[in-house]
Structures are given as structure tokens and as C-alpha cells.
Scaffold this active site. Structure first.
Site, PDB file in Angstrom:
ATOM      1  N   ASP A  97     -19.349  52.240 -67.722  1.00 52.70           N
ATOM      2  CA  ASP A  97     -17.928  52.600 -67.496  1.00 52.70           C
ATOM      3  C   ASP A  97     -17.728  52.069 -65.842  1.00 52.70           C
ATOM      4  OD1 ASP A  97     -15.509  53.003 -66.812  1.00 52.70           O
ATOM      5  OD2 ASP A  97     -15.478  55.257 -67.150  1.00 52.70           O
ATOM      6  N   GLU A 157     -11.128  51.684 -59.514  1.00 53.85           N
ATOM      7  CA  GLU A 157     -10.237  52.247 -60.592  1.00 53.85           C
ATOM      8  C   GLU A 157     -10.329  53.562 -60.800  1.00 53.85           C
ATOM      9  OE1 GLU A 157      -9.763  53.112 -64.846  1.00 53.85           O
ATOM     10  OE2 GLU A 157     -11.364  53.419 -63.756  1.00 53.85           O
ATOM     11  N   GLU A 158     -11.735  54.222 -60.343  1.00 56.31           N
ATOM     12  CA  GLU A 158     -12.002  55.544 -60.712  1.00 56.31           C
ATOM     13  C   GLU A 158     -11.310  56.719 -59.718  1.00 56.31           C
ATOM     14  OE1 GLU A 158     -13.638  56.596 -63.174  1.00 56.31           O
ATOM     15  OE2 GLU A 158     -14.854  55.077 -63.918  1.00 56.31           O
ATOM     16  N   ASP A 197     -11.895  47.631 -70.687  1.00 53.01           N
ATOM     17  CA  ASP A 197     -12.493  49.132 -70.262  1.00 53.01           C
ATOM     18  C   ASP A 197     -13.373  49.453 -71.384  1.00 53.01           C
ATOM     19  OD1 ASP A 197     -12.959  51.418 -68.836  1.00 53.01           O
ATOM     20  OD2 ASP A 197     -11.192  51.233 -67.839  1.00 53.01           O
TER      21      ASP A 197
END
Length: 346
Positions: A175, A207-208, A230
């Protein structure tokens, strides 16, 4: 393209949100043979541009997959031990006993430690330790730790990839480096296809911690169409089937208010034409992916989303099927090759 070797290299690279330099360099090296131009923007997004065969001005399609990973950051040094907190969403249950790399003046191996059960109260033994109760030990005397490590240094898990049976792999940061691998497969496929649109392949950052890279890169590129890639939750015991998709059965094509219906239809139709296995996933609200940032950029961008099935998300043993990456990359390339057929009007 050796997808297993590529994914292993990306997984084992460091790239905590906001500090993606190492993994970005690896991705750039892998992307360079397939694009006409490659650059890094002010936020750190890696943007590869592949020229289309159509007349100018050509329309633009953007592919986005984030390269950052969740990680840890040092918050305090106490008698040679390191206190830390998370960057992104770590599950504290999996941290005790993990091997880590502390990115101080140089990389130092360490371990995440907690008090042994012998000194805990009966109540404490039945509780998950809090993150502030955990410590990192790098084995140096306190005075050396003070010289070599400082508050704000990053920490990543030291997890080698594991090849499982039947084209399955396990490791950290799939991820969303599985999505980056998918984009690279797509670019390789496009080198054998004719496409009239310009293609912008973007490995996004942060993104996280708030899909920041997708926000800025979409604004800068101003695409006519965007597709985010994703991971999505893979099937496993204890999780309802309605919340998961199956590993090895192809990528999940998402539908819902975050997704333009014509982009969804184009992906499904392409998969059917070319007999590419796929699954459908419904997202009733914001998807929590780069797709949301793409969709609402400027005056709005028609957006799609592909999901790579992944078990044990945000764990150090995230598990996937390499065939899902191959199929997703091929689906993207074949869809891009027929974009002139797609009516994006509402």
C-alpha cells in the site's frame, strides 16, 4: 518486466510520507525507459510524461498511485531509548518485537521493545500496549545515541519481502507501491500500443497523511481524465465478503459518487472485450484515495479507480497476487488506447 523483483525493490525501499526520496529514485529509474520526459514537482511527486500520437493539442490522461508509506518518527530520547509516534495509520498491535531501521546520521538497525509480561499487572497483560509505552533500542550507549539520533528522525520497519506459493507475495508498503508497479506495467504495455492521448504517470507523495500529492499534481497537470490506482481489502476470515474482494480474481473497478460513470463503464467494457478478469467494488462516499483529490481538482476531472486486492493492509505482511497487478496494468493500457471512443459527457 519482472514484477516480483520490481515490487520487492520498491517494498524494501524507504519512503515515509513526506520523505519519499529513496523510493522515488528507484521508481524514476524503472520508469525512465517508458516515458518521454520525467520530472519531480515542488511537493515531490514523480511525473512521467508519455507523448500521445494524436494531433496537438492532445488530451491528457493522468494515472496516480502513491509511493509513500506509513512509518514512525522519533519524539524523545530517554537514557538511550527512543520514544516514537506514527506517521500515517499504524496498528500498534503489530509493533512490539519488530525489527526497524532508524534513519539517524546513518541507518541503524533496532528493535521495538516493550516491558516483559513478568513485570506487568494482570490487567496490563490483557491490554494492547499504548504506543507511548513502546521503545526502540538500537543497542548503543546513551551518549552515542544522543550523537547519532535526534528527535524527528524517521523509523521504518525492516521487513524483507516474502515470495509465497501461487504468485503471492507478502511485504511492507504494498500500500501503495503495488499501484506504482501497476502503472509501470501499464507504461510497458503502452509501448506496444497506439494511443492518441498524452499519458501522465504520477507516483504521488503524502497520501497517507492527507492525499496531498494528488491534490497538487492534478492541479499542475490539469488532466482531461484521471485514474487512481490503490489497494483495496482482500478476502480473509473475519471480514465480511461485502467489504472485500478476492485475491487473484483481477482488479476491482470502483463505482460510486467519487467515480465518473463513463470512466467506470470504459474500464468494464475494456475488461470484457479483452477477457481480463475483474471485480466490481461499490464505494458509497469518498474513497479515501487519490481518486478523491483528482475528481475535485480545478473545475472537476472525470475520474476512475482501480483497486489491487490486498490482505492485512497497514501490516508488515501485506499480501497480494502478482497476477492482479499484471491484469490491472494491461487493463489501464488497453483503456487508454481507446479513449477516443469514450464519451465523458454527463
Amino acid at each position: 518486466m519482472d514484477i516480483a523483483a520490481l515490487l520487492r525493490e520498491l517494498s524494501e525501499s524507504s519512503g515515509v510520507s513526506g520523505y519519499e526520496t529513496e523510493v522515488r529514485e528507484r521508481i524514476a529509474e524503472a520508469m525512465r525507459p517508458y516515458v518521454d520526459e520525467i520530472r519531480t514537482d515542488a511537493l515531490g511527486n514523480l511525473i512521467g510524461w508519455k507523448r500521445g500520437a494524436g494531433p496537438e493539442p492532445r488530451r491528457k490522461v493522468m494515472l496516480a498511485g502513491h509511493m509513500d508509506e506509513i512509518g514512525l518518527i522519533v519524539t524523545q530520547i530517554e537514557k538511550g531509548f527512543l520514544h516514537f509516534t506514527e506517521v500515517g495509520g499504524y496498528d500498534v498491535r503489530i509493533l512490539p518485537g519488530q525489527e526497524v531501521i532508524v534513519h539517524g546520521r546513518k541507518p541503524y538497525p533496532g528493535i521495538v521493545a516493550t516491558r516483559p509480561p513478568h513485570v506487568l499487572t494482570p490487567e496490563e497483560r490483557n491490554q494492547v500496549p499504548k504506543m507511548e509505552e513502546l521503545l526502540i533500542d538500537i543497542g548503543l550507549p546513551p551518549e552515542e545515541v544522543e550523537k547519532e539520533v535526534q528527535v524527528g528522525d524517521l523509523v521504518t520497519l525492516r521487513i524483507p519481502c516474502t515470495s509465497l506459493r501461487n504468485e503471492r507475495m507478502a511485504g511492507k508498503a504494498f500500500d501503495d507501491r503495488a499501484a506504482v508497479a501497476t502503472i509501470l506495467v501499464c507504461l510497458e504495455e503502452l509501448s506496444r500500443l497506439r494511443h492518441t492521448w498524452d499519458v501522465y504517470a504520477v507516483a504521488t507523495v503524502q497520501e497517507e497523511v492527507g492525499i496531498r500529492g494528488a491534490i497538487t499534481s492534478t492541479f499542475g497537470i490539469a488532466p482531461d481524465l484521471g485514474i487512481a490506482i490503490d489497494v483495496t481489502h482482500g478476502d480473509m476470515p473475519g471480514v465480511p465478503d461485502t467489504d472485500t474482494v478476492e485475491l487473484g480474481k483481477g482488479p476491482a473497478i470502483t463505482t460510486g459518487p467519487n467515480i465518473h460513470p463513463k470512466v467506470f463503464e470504459a474500464l468494464v467494457e475494456t475488461a470484457r472485450r479483452h477477457e481480463i478478469p475483474y471485480q466490481i467494488e461499490a464505494a458509497p462516499g469518498p474513497t479515501g484515495t487519490d481518486a478523491w483529490a483528482i475528481q475535485v481538482s480545478r473545475s472537476g476531472v472525470p475520474t476512475g479507480l482501480l483497486g489491487i486486492p490486498l490482505r492485512y493492509m497497514h501490516n508488515p505482511v501485506e499480501t497480494l497476487d502478482l497476477n492482479d497487478i499484471r491484469r490491472a496494468g494491461r487493463l489501464l493500457a488497453l483503456t487508454i488506447a481507446r479513449l477516443d471512443e469514450v464519451d465523458l459527457s454527463r
